[in-house]
Design an enzyme around this catalytic site. Structure first.
Site, PDB file in Angstrom:
ATOM      1  N   THR A 113       0.832  -1.203   0.000  1.00  0.00           N
ATOM      2  CA  THR A 113       0.000   0.000   0.000  1.00  0.00           C
ATOM      3  C   THR A 113       0.867   1.253   0.000  1.00  0.00           C
ATOM      4  OG1 THR A 113      -1.777  -1.140   1.182  1.00  0.00           O
ATOM      5  CG2 THR A 113      -1.780   1.268   1.267  1.00  0.00           C
ATOM      6  N   CYS A 122     -18.528   3.746  17.900  1.00  0.00           N
ATOM      7  CA  CYS A 122     -17.570   4.692  18.476  1.00  0.00           C
ATOM      8  C   CYS A 122     -18.245   5.581  19.515  1.00  0.00           C
ATOM      9  CB  CYS A 122     -16.939   5.545  17.371  1.00  0.00           C
ATOM     10  SG  CYS A 122     -15.733   4.654  16.344  1.00  0.00           S
ATOM     11  N   ILE A 141     -10.877  -9.946   0.199  1.00  0.00           N
ATOM     12  CA  ILE A 141     -10.124  -9.803   1.454  1.00  0.00           C
ATOM     13  C   ILE A 141      -9.656  -8.353   1.558  1.00  0.00           C
ATOM     14  CG2 ILE A 141      -8.265 -10.680   2.883  1.00  0.00           C
ATOM     15  CD1 ILE A 141     -10.356 -12.794   2.166  1.00  0.00           C
ATOM     16  N   HIS A 198       2.368   1.702  -3.438  1.00  0.00           N
ATOM     17  CA  HIS A 198       1.394   2.153  -4.437  1.00  0.00           C
ATOM     18  C   HIS A 198       0.961   3.603  -4.199  1.00  0.00           C
ATOM     19  CE1 HIS A 198       1.551  -1.647  -6.197  1.00  0.00           C
ATOM     20  NE2 HIS A 198       0.578  -2.267  -5.557  1.00  0.00           N
ATOM     21  N   HIS A 235       1.905   2.062   7.955  1.00  0.00           N
ATOM     22  CA  HIS A 235       0.932   1.540   8.927  1.00  0.00           C
ATOM     23  C   HIS A 235       1.406   0.276   9.637  1.00  0.00           C
ATOM     24  CE1 HIS A 235      -0.064  -0.311   4.994  1.00  0.00           C
ATOM     25  NE2 HIS A 235      -0.272  -1.399   5.712  1.00  0.00           N
ATOM     26  N   CYS A 241     -19.274   6.816  14.213  1.00  0.00           N
ATOM     27  CA  CYS A 241     -20.375   5.862  14.088  1.00  0.00           C
ATOM     28  C   CYS A 241     -20.984   5.532  15.446  1.00  0.00           C
ATOM     29  CB  CYS A 241     -19.894   4.585  13.404  1.00  0.00           C
ATOM     30  SG  CYS A 241     -18.772   3.587  14.425  1.00  0.00           S
TER      31      CYS A 241
END
Length: 337
Positions: free
Chosen positions: A35, A90, A280, A38, A54, A87
């Site tokens: 990631t 949360c 996935i 990219h 990450h 949300c």
């Protein structure tokens, strides 16, 4: 900082502070993921400037309001998906159950830094026997675990893993541990195949050296009928385009590789073969990180072969260049602040 395509700068930023429910982690090791690469080369959209990254591990340096002070000094791995904080879950104070989690480093500034803030619920205590560099490589293994959890591989099934980057190699090892029989792997380089064989691959197909890689793979399956399970990890259009043809009737396909230029999967072949297709989207977030760490701690998964390059943070631009070009046999690149 990624400031533009294929442009990395080292910048001084203010010291981070932990808000309520969050902690400051001093980063000991971070690894570059597909990631990140990219984002660097433009195959995944990202706003600039952005601190990427990450996959990391470190030590808790300070905590915010409402977080146990005993965490200070704790060695940790860190789950990379951040709760949305908007949300219902949360709002109920259950950020671990957030259904709208987003990846740090993609949707917000990430871990390629000396210190970073994360929610305390994202921390995984790092036990003795798991080094920081190993814990910074857990995500490919966790994504692999999420995949095999959903596929439910049966002993002796024929499995094809397309791509032998870090996630593909993790899946090769996990499929072997799960009891795959014939285990066919592909890549466009010879470099990963030595590791793939050590991890349990029975057949390695270099797609760059084959006039017809799809047929070369099918010829390795029983009567050329295709594999019981095909797992696409590379994120390259040519690989994605052939994956449906490699699965036997009533077989299973898992698609992991992600980039902007992937072709759509056509519905008719899926229906004609009565296939089960799994998308996935990440590591699952349901105990896969903890299990991945346990596989490392117990020696079931040897991380050493994956790491080909290490760089200090001062040389992060070179780290990205190596990871993007895959030169010098690069598989996994680690940055250590």
């Amino acid at each position: 900082m990624l400031t533009a395509l294929e442009t990395v700068e080292l910048q001084e930023r203010p010291e981070p502070t932990a808000e309520p429910g969050w902690v400051v982690v001093k980063v000991e090791s971070a690894s570059l993921c597909g990631t990140d690469v990219h984002q660097y080369d433009g195959r995944i959209d990202t706003p600039f400037p952005r601190v990427p990254g990450h996959d990391f591990a470190g030590v808790v340096e300070s905590v915010g309001e409402g977080v146990d002070e005993a965490l200070v000094g704790q060695k940790v791995a860190v789950k990379p998906s951040l709760p949305c904080r908007e949300c219902e879950q949360c709002g109920k104070g259950k950020p671990a159950d957030c259904g709208r989690k987003k990846l740090i480093g993609l949707w917000s500034d990430g871990c390629m830094t000396e210190k970073v803030t994360v929610p305390s619920v994202n921390l995984i205590p790092r036990p003795d026997g798991v080094e920081a560099w190993q814990a910074s490589l857990l995500e490919p293994l966790a994504v692999g675990l999420n995949t095999v959890d959903r596929l439910r591989i049966l002993l002796g099934e024929t499995v094809v893993v397309l791509g032998q980057g870090p996630i593909g190699l993790a899946l090769t090892r996990l499929c072997a541990l799960s009891g795959a029989g014939r285990l066919i792997v592909t890549d466009a380089r010879e470099a990963p195949f030595e590791i793939a064989r050590a991890y349990g691959a029975t057949d390695c197909v270099n797609v760059a050296d084959s006039d017809d890689p799809k047929q070369a793979i099918l010829d390795l399956t029983e009567n050329g009928a295709g594999a019981d399970i095909v797992i696409e990890t590379s994120g390259f259009p040519a690989s994605s385009a052939m994956c449906l043809d490699l699965v036997r009737k009533e077989g299973k396909l898992a698609h992991i590789g992600w980039a902007n230029d992937l072709p759509p999967l056509p519905v008719v072949p899926i229906m004609a073969k009565t296939l089960t297709v799994f998308g996935i989207g990440g590591n699952g977030g349901r105990g896969q990180y903890e299990r991945a760490q346990e596989l490392v701690r117990t020696g079931r998964f040897d991380m050493d072969p994956l790491v080909t390059h290490r760089f200090p943070l001062d040389d992060v631009a070179e780290a990205f260049a190596v990871a993007s070009s895959k030169r010098d046999g690069a598989i996994k690149v680690i940055v250590e602040p």
